[in-house]
Structures are given as structure tokens and as C-alpha cells.
Write an enzyme that holds these catalytic residues in place. Structure first.
Site, PDB file in Angstrom:
ATOM      1  N   ASP A 183     -21.407  22.803  -0.801  1.00 27.66           N
ATOM      2  CA  ASP A 183     -20.610  21.922  -1.665  1.00 27.66           C
ATOM      3  C   ASP A 183     -19.389  22.691  -2.153  1.00 27.66           C
ATOM      4  O   ASP A 183     -19.380  23.929  -2.135  1.00 27.66           O
ATOM      5  CB  ASP A 183     -21.458  21.468  -2.858  1.00 27.66           C
ATOM      6  N   ASP A 223     -16.403  23.770   2.105  1.00 27.07           N
ATOM      7  CA  ASP A 223     -15.447  22.664   2.009  1.00 27.07           C
ATOM      8  C   ASP A 223     -15.431  22.000   3.382  1.00 27.07           C
ATOM      9  O   ASP A 223     -14.901  22.568   4.349  1.00 27.07           O
ATOM     10  CB  ASP A 223     -14.064  23.202   1.641  1.00 27.07           C
ATOM     11  N   VAL A 224     -16.005  20.803   3.483  1.00 29.71           N
ATOM     12  CA  VAL A 224     -16.173  20.179   4.802  1.00 29.71           C
ATOM     13  C   VAL A 224     -14.843  19.820   5.468  1.00 29.71           C
ATOM     14  O   VAL A 224     -14.812  19.577   6.674  1.00 29.71           O
ATOM     15  CB  VAL A 224     -17.080  18.924   4.724  1.00 29.71           C
ATOM     16  N   TYR A 232     -12.137   4.002   1.647  1.00 32.26           N
ATOM     17  CA  TYR A 232     -13.594   4.236   1.717  1.00 32.26           C
ATOM     18  C   TYR A 232     -14.255   3.481   2.868  1.00 32.26           C
ATOM     19  O   TYR A 232     -14.993   4.071   3.670  1.00 32.26           O
ATOM     20  CB  TYR A 232     -14.236   3.850   0.379  1.00 32.26           C
ATOM     21  N   LYS A 244     -16.075   5.013   6.141  1.00 33.22           N
ATOM     22  CA  LYS A 244     -17.519   4.844   6.363  1.00 33.22           C
ATOM     23  C   LYS A 244     -17.813   4.097   7.667  1.00 33.22           C
ATOM     24  O   LYS A 244     -18.834   4.361   8.310  1.00 33.22           O
ATOM     25  CB  LYS A 244     -18.152   4.148   5.160  1.00 33.22           C
ATOM     26  N   THR A 280     -26.157   7.236  -8.925  1.00 30.32           N
ATOM     27  CA  THR A 280     -25.833   8.668  -8.840  1.00 30.32           C
ATOM     28  C   THR A 280     -24.596   8.914  -9.715  1.00 30.32           C
ATOM     29  O   THR A 280     -23.995   7.950 -10.210  1.00 30.32           O
ATOM     30  CB  THR A 280     -25.470   9.080  -7.391  1.00 30.32           C
ATOM     31  N   THR A 293     -21.679   6.633  -9.002  1.00 30.70           N
ATOM     32  CA  THR A 293     -21.717   5.239  -9.487  1.00 30.70           C
ATOM     33  C   THR A 293     -22.095   5.224 -10.965  1.00 30.70           C
ATOM     34  O   THR A 293     -22.974   4.448 -11.381  1.00 30.70           O
ATOM     35  CB  THR A 293     -22.729   4.412  -8.674  1.00 30.70           C
TER      36      THR A 293
HETATM   37  N1  LIG Z   1     -24.161   6.269  -4.668  1.00 32.05           N
HETATM   38  C1  LIG Z   1     -23.984   5.165  -3.957  1.00 32.05           C
HETATM   39  O1  LIG Z   1     -24.091   4.031  -4.461  1.00 32.05           O
HETATM   40  C2  LIG Z   1     -23.661   5.255  -2.477  1.00 32.05           C
HETATM   41  C3  LIG Z   1     -23.646   4.061  -1.746  1.00 32.05           C
HETATM   42  C4  LIG Z   1     -23.335   4.105  -0.390  1.00 32.05           C
HETATM   43  C5  LIG Z   1     -23.052   5.323   0.215  1.00 32.05           C
HETATM   44  N2  LIG Z   1     -23.075   6.476  -0.517  1.00 32.05           N
HETATM   45  C6  LIG Z   1     -22.739   7.717   0.182  1.00 32.05           C
HETATM   46  O2  LIG Z   1     -23.754   8.675  -0.001  1.00 32.05           O
HETATM   47  C7  LIG Z   1     -23.173   9.988  -0.050  1.00 32.05           C
HETATM   48  C8  LIG Z   1     -23.607  10.687  -1.317  1.00 32.05           C
HETATM   49  O3  LIG Z   1     -23.159   9.917  -2.427  1.00 32.05           O
HETATM   50  P1  LIG Z   1     -23.560  10.317  -3.921  1.00 32.05           P
HETATM   51  O4  LIG Z   1     -23.616   9.055  -4.673  1.00 32.05           O
HETATM   52  O5  LIG Z   1     -24.718  11.232  -3.898  1.00 32.05           O
HETATM   53  O6  LIG Z   1     -22.221  11.102  -4.351  1.00 32.05           O
HETATM   54  P2  LIG Z   1     -21.970  12.254  -5.440  1.00 32.05           P
HETATM   55  O7  LIG Z   1     -20.594  12.046  -5.970  1.00 32.05           O
HETATM   56  O8  LIG Z   1     -23.104  12.311  -6.413  1.00 32.05           O
HETATM   57  O9  LIG Z   1     -22.009  13.606  -4.551  1.00 32.05           O
HETATM   58  C9  LIG Z   1     -20.974  13.894  -3.671  1.00 32.05           C
HETATM   59  C10 LIG Z   1     -20.874  15.415  -3.529  1.00 32.05           C
HETATM   60  O10 LIG Z   1     -19.862  15.715  -2.537  1.00 32.05           O
HETATM   61  C11 LIG Z   1     -19.238  16.914  -2.954  1.00 32.05           C
HETATM   62  N3  LIG Z   1     -17.960  17.116  -2.258  1.00 32.05           N
HETATM   63  C12 LIG Z   1     -16.772  16.510  -2.507  1.00 32.05           C
HETATM   64  N4  LIG Z   1     -15.812  17.016  -1.689  1.00 32.05           N
HETATM   65  C13 LIG Z   1     -16.428  17.946  -0.900  1.00 32.05           C
HETATM   66  C14 LIG Z   1     -15.971  18.799   0.143  1.00 32.05           C
HETATM   67  N5  LIG Z   1     -14.687  18.797   0.530  1.00 32.05           N
HETATM   68  N6  LIG Z   1     -16.868  19.618   0.749  1.00 32.05           N
HETATM   69  C15 LIG Z   1     -18.170  19.645   0.343  1.00 32.05           C
HETATM   70  N7  LIG Z   1     -18.650  18.861  -0.655  1.00 32.05           N
HETATM   71  C16 LIG Z   1     -17.787  18.023  -1.262  1.00 32.05           C
HETATM   72  C17 LIG Z   1     -19.093  16.737  -4.469  1.00 32.05           C
HETATM   73  O11 LIG Z   1     -18.814  17.968  -5.128  1.00 32.05           O
HETATM   74  C18 LIG Z   1     -20.451  16.140  -4.831  1.00 32.05           C
HETATM   75  O12 LIG Z   1     -21.384  17.155  -5.146  1.00 32.05           O
HETATM   76  C19 LIG Z   1     -21.658   9.786   0.059  1.00 32.05           C
HETATM   77  O13 LIG Z   1     -21.240   9.982   1.386  1.00 32.05           O
HETATM   78  C20 LIG Z   1     -21.462   8.347  -0.372  1.00 32.05           C
HETATM   79  O14 LIG Z   1     -20.308   7.762   0.190  1.00 32.05           O
HETATM   80  C21 LIG Z   1     -23.378   6.466  -1.852  1.00 32.05           C
END
Ligand SMILES: NC(=O)c1ccc[n+]([C@@H]2O[C@H](COP(=O)([O-])OP(=O)(O)OC[C@H]3O[C@@H](n4cnc5c(N)ncnc54)[C@H](O)[C@@H]3O)[C@@H](O)[C@H]2O)c1
Length: 258
Positions: free
Chosen positions: A37, A60-61, A153, A157, A188, A191
Site C-alpha cells: 500500500d 505504489d501500484v 471509476y 472498473k 469500508t 464508503t
Molecule cells: N467499498 C465498496 O463499496 C466497493 C464497492 C465496489 C468495489 N470496491 C472496490 O474494492 C476495492 C477495495 O475498496 P475498499 O472499499 O476496501 O477501499 P479503501 O479505500 O478502504 O482501500 C483502498 C486502499 O488502496 C490504497 N491505495 C491507493 N492508492 C494506491 C496506490 N497507488 N498503490 C497502492 N495502494 C494504493 C489506499 O491507501 C487504501 O489503503 C477497490 O478496488 C474498490 O474500487 C469497493
């Protein structure tokens, strides 16, 4: 024997939300995780909380060298690599008419290009070492339906779904499986607006299974696709949304068969 005994997995975005919960459960099932992360404080804290079977790597991805270093770190720390979960995301919500190139790129660079770079880095190691692998990429129901006002977004996706199918097809002969999970609304830090009880209840009311998702709901699907139980599954997507994205007809007024 636990299903991930002796297995090692990198989880990007593992410092928070779905990624962090997947890390906890992977270790609970016998595995070892690298939490990758950009948030070093949070990622380090999650690794500490999980214990010896977890290590934090600053990944950093969006940076190919950082992705390659993350894979090298997993190998030097745990000696092998079996799985990869791409959960990292950044948001830049706004109407497309107002979307800046900067906000477009921020989301695409992490969500789509980052998924490509990290999957490529792990796959190169698996192919070079003639080892099998499993990748689970996080898309969204927003990759199946247009998420209006969410900037880049939905496009990102939707791209993740096709990218995963293509990787899966190209790497099937190496026994590297690549699949996608599409969560619906899940509580999370991403959201945080669902902490408002009225918003959460309203969302539960329009979801066929009558609740919003929790990180463990999504983690269980990710772990299935990582595991040998899914050894014949590749280039597929698993929707985990309480039935939300297929509920069009429950919103149709004036139906004869209510
Ligand atoms: N929470 C939802 O409702 C939901 C719904 C559909 C899809 N998703 C997908 O699920 C995945 C996880 O979502 P979440 O809710 O756990 O998000 P989150 O915001 O809790 O976690 C995302 C993490 O990505 C990290 N990050 C950001 N930029 C980065 C980078 N360049 N390199 C490495 N890490 C990086 C952030 O620091 C954070 O820890 C995401 O891809 C999101 O699009 C989430």
C-alpha cells in the site's frame, strides 16, 4: 490442513477495507501475506495487528518498479508467491463534463494501470519460475453499470474486467488463473457516507438481501477464487452485491405479478 497453508499472497490496497479484511482471513486460513500500500502507517499497523504471518511493503501500484520491488520483497521475505489481490483504488468523483485530466488519470493510473502493472509483475515471476498462480482483481458493480458522477471509476472498473479476462486467457497455459470480483456497496473507509444510519438503511431497503455488504462478504469470494476450490475457474467475474445489480424488475412500477 488449512487451505492456504504454506501459501503467500500479495494484497495491494491491503491497508484498508476489503484488502485488509482479505489479508486477515488469508492468514487465518494458514497463509502469509504481504500488505502492499502507499499508506505506510496504516499498512504497517494492519501487518502488526495480524502478526508474524504478515509483512508490510510500500507498493505504489502506479509505478512499475515499485510493483517489481513488491514481488521481490515477497520472495525475499517468504520464499515464494502463490496469489495476488489487486484492491488498491483512488477516487475522483465528478460529472464527466467537469472531469479534469488529473482526476481522470488519478483513478485510471491506480485502478486500471496499477492492476495491469502489478499483475504483470507477479505473472512474470510465476512464468520465469514455472510456478502456478492465482490473481483476483477488484472491479465493482460500477464496472457493470455506469456509475454516474463517479468520474473515471466505471470506465476503470469495466477495464479491470476485460484486462483480467485477457490475462486469464493468455496465462491459462501457465496455470495462472486471473479472475475478478465485483462488489456492490460495501461498508469500508471508501464508503464512509454509509456510516449515516439513514443512508445505510435506505441502501439496505433497495438491496434484495436487505443489507449492505461487509468486507468479509467480499473477502470470502476473493479467498474462494484464490483457493484450489477454484482451480477450474479463470477469466470469470464473481458479483457479490446482495442481488442489487440484477434487481431491475423489483424497481418496476405497475407490475402484474407483485
Ligand atoms: N467499498 C465498496 O463499496 C466497493 C464497492 C465496489 C468495489 N470496491 C472496490 O474494492 C476495492 C477495495 O475498496 P475498499 O472499499 O476496501 O477501499 P479503501 O479505500 O478502504 O482501500 C483502498 C486502499 O488502496 C490504497 N491505495 C491507493 N492508492 C494506491 C496506490 N497507488 N498503490 C497502492 N495502494 C494504493 C489506499 O491507501 C487504501 O489503503 C477497490 O478496488 C474498490 O474500487 C469497493
Amino acid at each position: 490442513m488449512a487451505r492456504f497453508e504454506d501459501r503467500v499472497c500479495i494484497i495491494t490496497g491491503g491497508a484498508s477495507g476489503i484488502g485488509a479484511e482479505t489479508a486477515r482471513r488469508f492468514v487465518r486460513d494458514g497463509g502469509k501475506v504481504v500488505i502492499g500500500d502507499v499508506d505506510e502507517a496504516l499498512g504497517g499497523a494492519v501487518a502488526d495487528e495480524i502478526g508474524d504471518a504478515a509483512a508490510f511493503a510500500p507498493i505504489d501500484v502506479a509505478d512499475p518498479e515499485s510493483c517489481a520491488s513488491g514481488v521481490a520483497f515477497a520472495i525475499s521475505t517468504y520464499g515464494r508467491l502463490d496469489g495476488l489481490v489487486n484492491s488498491a483504488i483512488r477516487m475522483g468523483p465528478t460529472a464527466l463534463v467537469d472531469l479534469s485530466l488529473e482526476d481522470w488519470s488519478k483513478v485510471v493510473d491506480v485502478g486500471l494501470t496499477g492492476t495491469f502493472l502489478m499483475t504483470q509483475a507477479a505473472g512474470r515471476w510465476w512464468i520465469d519460475n514455472d510456478a502456478p498462480g492465482a490473481v483476483v482483481n477488484l472491479s465493482s458493480t460500477g464496472g457493470l453499470q455506469p456509475y454516474n458522477l463517479a468520474g473515471a471509476y466505471s470506465t476503470t472498473k469495466a477495464g479491470v474486467i476485460m484486462l483480467s479476462k485477457q490475462f486469464g486467457l493468455e496465462w491459462a497455459r501457465h496455470n495462472i488463473r486471473v479472475n475478478t470480483v465485483c462488489p456492490g456497496h460495501t461498508e469500508t473507509p471508501l464508503t464512509a457516507y454509509m456510516r449515516d444510519p439513514a443512508v445505510k438503511q435506505a441502501r439496505a431497503d433497495v438491496t434484495p438481501l436487505h443489507r449492505v455488504g461487509q468486507p468479509d462478504d467480499i473477502a470470502e469470494g476473493i479467498l474462494y477464487l484464490l483457493s484450489d476450490d477454484a482451480s477450474y475457474v479463470t477469466s470469470s467475474e464473481l458479483v457479490i452485491d446482495g442481488g442489487m445489480s440484477t434487481s431491475l424488475f423489483t424497481h418496476m412500477p405497475g407490475r402484474k405479478w407483485d
